[in-house]
Design a protein around this motif. Structure first.
Motif, PDB file in Angstrom:
ATOM      1  N   TYR A  89       4.708 -42.105 -27.299  1.00  0.00           N
ATOM      2  CA  TYR A  89       5.655 -43.078 -26.215  1.00  0.00           C
ATOM      3  C   TYR A  89       5.512 -42.618 -25.331  1.00  0.00           C
ATOM      4  O   TYR A  89       5.846 -41.081 -25.183  1.00  0.00           O
ATOM      5  CB  TYR A  89       7.009 -42.773 -26.928  1.00  0.00           C
ATOM      6  N   LEU A  98      13.533 -45.040 -26.019  1.00  0.00           N
ATOM      7  CA  LEU A  98      13.197 -44.168 -25.744  1.00  0.00           C
ATOM      8  C   LEU A  98      12.907 -43.447 -27.397  1.00  0.00           C
ATOM      9  O   LEU A  98      13.100 -42.290 -28.466  1.00  0.00           O
ATOM     10  CB  LEU A  98      13.824 -42.797 -24.783  1.00  0.00           C
ATOM     11  N   LEU A 141      10.919 -42.654 -30.899  1.00  0.00           N
ATOM     12  CA  LEU A 141      11.588 -41.095 -31.495  1.00  0.00           C
ATOM     13  C   LEU A 141      12.191 -40.659 -33.110  1.00  0.00           C
ATOM     14  O   LEU A 141      11.704 -40.134 -33.309  1.00  0.00           O
ATOM     15  CB  LEU A 141      13.004 -40.245 -30.832  1.00  0.00           C
ATOM     16  N   ASN A 172       7.396 -40.588 -33.447  1.00  0.00           N
ATOM     17  CA  ASN A 172       6.708 -40.398 -31.596  1.00  0.00           C
ATOM     18  C   ASN A 172       6.532 -39.220 -31.075  1.00  0.00           C
ATOM     19  O   ASN A 172       8.023 -38.743 -31.444  1.00  0.00           O
ATOM     20  CB  ASN A 172       6.790 -41.623 -30.666  1.00  0.00           C
ATOM     21  N   CYS A 177       7.549 -38.304 -28.054  1.00  0.00           N
ATOM     22  CA  CYS A 177       7.921 -38.814 -26.158  1.00  0.00           C
ATOM     23  C   CYS A 177       7.571 -37.666 -25.188  1.00  0.00           C
ATOM     24  O   CYS A 177       7.968 -36.499 -25.898  1.00  0.00           O
ATOM     25  CB  CYS A 177       9.218 -38.675 -26.906  1.00  0.00           C
TER      26      CYS A 177
END
Length: 364
Positions: free
Chosen positions: A266, A280, A284, A288, A290
Motif C-alpha cells: 500500500y 493506511l 495494514l 499489505n 505499507c
C-alpha cells in the motif's frame, strides 16, 4: 450522576461514509456512556440514547438569520437537556466555531462550572496562532487527539496550553479488514489477472495534497525497467492512460477489503499533515506492506518504521521510485499485527476510559 452529551454537526447515524461517525456508530451499538445526542434529525435514531434534535425548518432558519447565530439550534437543543443541579460532559467533534458561543451560553446560564467540555480534534497540527488561540484552550477542559505526536506538536508550539489532553487512536472494523491466506490471496489474484505481478495500491480522493501525481511520476520511471507489477488506483477518476496503472474508480467501502487483501504493498504518499490515515491501517490489517510519507500522525501509526517504510522526503519523486524498487527487489517479511491494534473495539474501550476519567475529574 454525570451525564454525557454529544454535539454532532451531522445527523447520527450518518448515512454517508465518515471515519468518526462510523466509530461512534459502532460505539453506540455497544456498551457506551453517551446519554444524549444533539444533532439535526437523522433518518433513523439509535435506540439506546436520547436525542435533543436541532430544528432545520424554514421558520428556524429565519430566526437564526435574524439573531445572527449559526449555532442557535444547537444551543436551544442543549438548553432542553441541562438542569441546574446536574453535571455534564459535553463532547464536540472538530467544530471549532461552536466553542465560543457554547461557552458564553453556559456562562450566561450559570452552568459553566457544571460542564466539562471535551474537544475531539481529528487533524494533526495546531490550528490557531500561539497568542490569539489561547482563548480556545481556556474555554475547553480537555482536548482529545489522534496521536501522541500531535500532542507534542501542540505542546511545542503553544507557549501556554491551559487544558488537559488525551490521545485516542482511530479504529477500524477488523472483522472486515483482515489478511487472507496465501492460497486465498493467489486465487483472487488469478481472477484479476495479477497472479504473476506484484500489486501496489493507492486509495484516496484525488487532491494534490494526497500525492498521486508524484507517485505516478515515480511509477513511470520504475515501469521502464520492471513490468512485473501493477498499480491499482482507487477513489480517483481515470487520468491519462499509463502503463501498469489501473483506475478502479470509487469503490463502496464494503467492497474495499478484497482489494487490500489481494494487493501486496500500500502506497500512502500524502503531502499534508494527516491526523491518522484510516486507509493506511485498513491496508495494514489486510496484510499489505505499507510505504508512507513521514508526515503528521503517519509515523506514529506505522510505529516509526516498525510496521512499514517511512519516506522522509515524500515531495521527491526519486524517494518513491527507490522505495518501490527496493520492495520489488527485496520484499520484506510479512508483518503480523494484533487484530486489536487500531480496532474499533479498542477505540470504544478508549472512549469509555476517557469519559470515565472525565467523570472522576468532575466528581473532584
Amino acid at each position: 450522576m454525570t451525564k454525557v452529551i454529544l454535539i454532532s454537526q451531522v445527523p447520527l447515524p450518518f448515512s454517508k461514509i465518515g471515519s468518526w461517525t462510523t466509530l461512534y456508530k459502532n460505539y453506540l451499538q455497544g456498551e457506551h456512556q453517551i446519554d444524549f445526542i444533539i444533532c439535526e434529525p437523522p433518518e433513523k435514531q439509535f435506540e439506546n440514547v436520547k436525542y435533543s434534535l436541532v430544528a432545520n425548518d424554514l421558520i428556524f432558519k429565519i430566526r437564526r438569520k435574524i439573531k445572527k447565530n449559526w449555532y442557535l439550534g444547537y444551543l436551544e437543543a442543549l438548553d432542553r437537556i441541562l438542569k441546574p443541579n446536574e453535571k455534564y460532559i459535553i463532547q464536540i467533534i472538530d467544530n471549532f466555531g461552536i466553542v465560543k458561543p457554547l461557552t458564553s451560553f453556559l456562562v450566561a446560564k450559570g452552568l459553566r462550572s457544571n460542564c466539562c467540555l471535551q474537544f475531539f480534534y481529528h487533524g494533526f497540527p495546531p490550528f490557531y496562532e500561539n497568542y490569539h488561540g489561547r482563548w480556545f484552550f481556556d474555554s475547553i477542559d480537555e482536548m482529545v487527539l489522534l496521536t501522541n505526536d500531535s500532542y507534542l506538536a501542540h505542546k511545542n508550539y503553544y507557549t501556554v496550553l491551559p487544558t488537559r489532553f488525551a490521545v485516542l487512536h482511530n479504529g477500524i472494523d477488523t472483522t472486515k479488514f483482515f489478511p487472507l491466506s496465501l492460497k486465498e490471496k493467489q486465487a483472487i489474484k488469478q481472477t484479476k489477472n495479477t497472479n504473476d505481478k506484484t500489486v501496489f495500491v493507492w486509495c484516496s480522493q484525488d487532491r494534490p495534497k494526497k500525492g498521486l501525481n508524484i507517485l505516478l511520476q515515480a511509477w513511470k520511471r520504475v515501469y521502464e525497467t520492471r513490468q512485473d507489477m501493477v498499480l491499482w488506483v482507487i477513489g480517483c477518476e481515470p487520468k491519462t492512460p499509463q502503463d501498469g496503472v489501473v483506475y478502479l474508480g470509487r469503490i463502496p467501502n464494503d467492497e474495499l477489503p478484497v482489494y487490500f487483501q489481494t494487493s501486496d504493498c500500500y502506497l500512502f504518499p500524502t503531502l499534508c499533515h494527516e491526523g491518522f490515515g484510516m486507509s493506511l491501517i485498513e491496508a495494514l490489517h489486510c496484510g499489505n506492506y505499507c510505504i508512507a510519507s513521514a508526515i503528521g500522525g503517519v509515523s506514529e501509526v506505522l510505529q516509526y518504521g516498525k510496521l512499514g517504510k517511512l519516506i522522509e522526503n515524500p515531495h521527491f519523486v526519486s524517494a518513491w521510485e527507490n522505495a518501490i524498487l527496493d520492495f520489488l527487489e527485496d520484499p520484506v517479511p510479512k508483518i503480523t499485527i494484533s487484530p486489536e491494534l487500531y480496532s474499533s473495539e479498542s477505540w470504544s474501550a478508549g472512549m469509555n476510559s476517557i469519559i470515565t476519567n472525565a467523570k472522576a475529574f468532575r466528581a473532584d
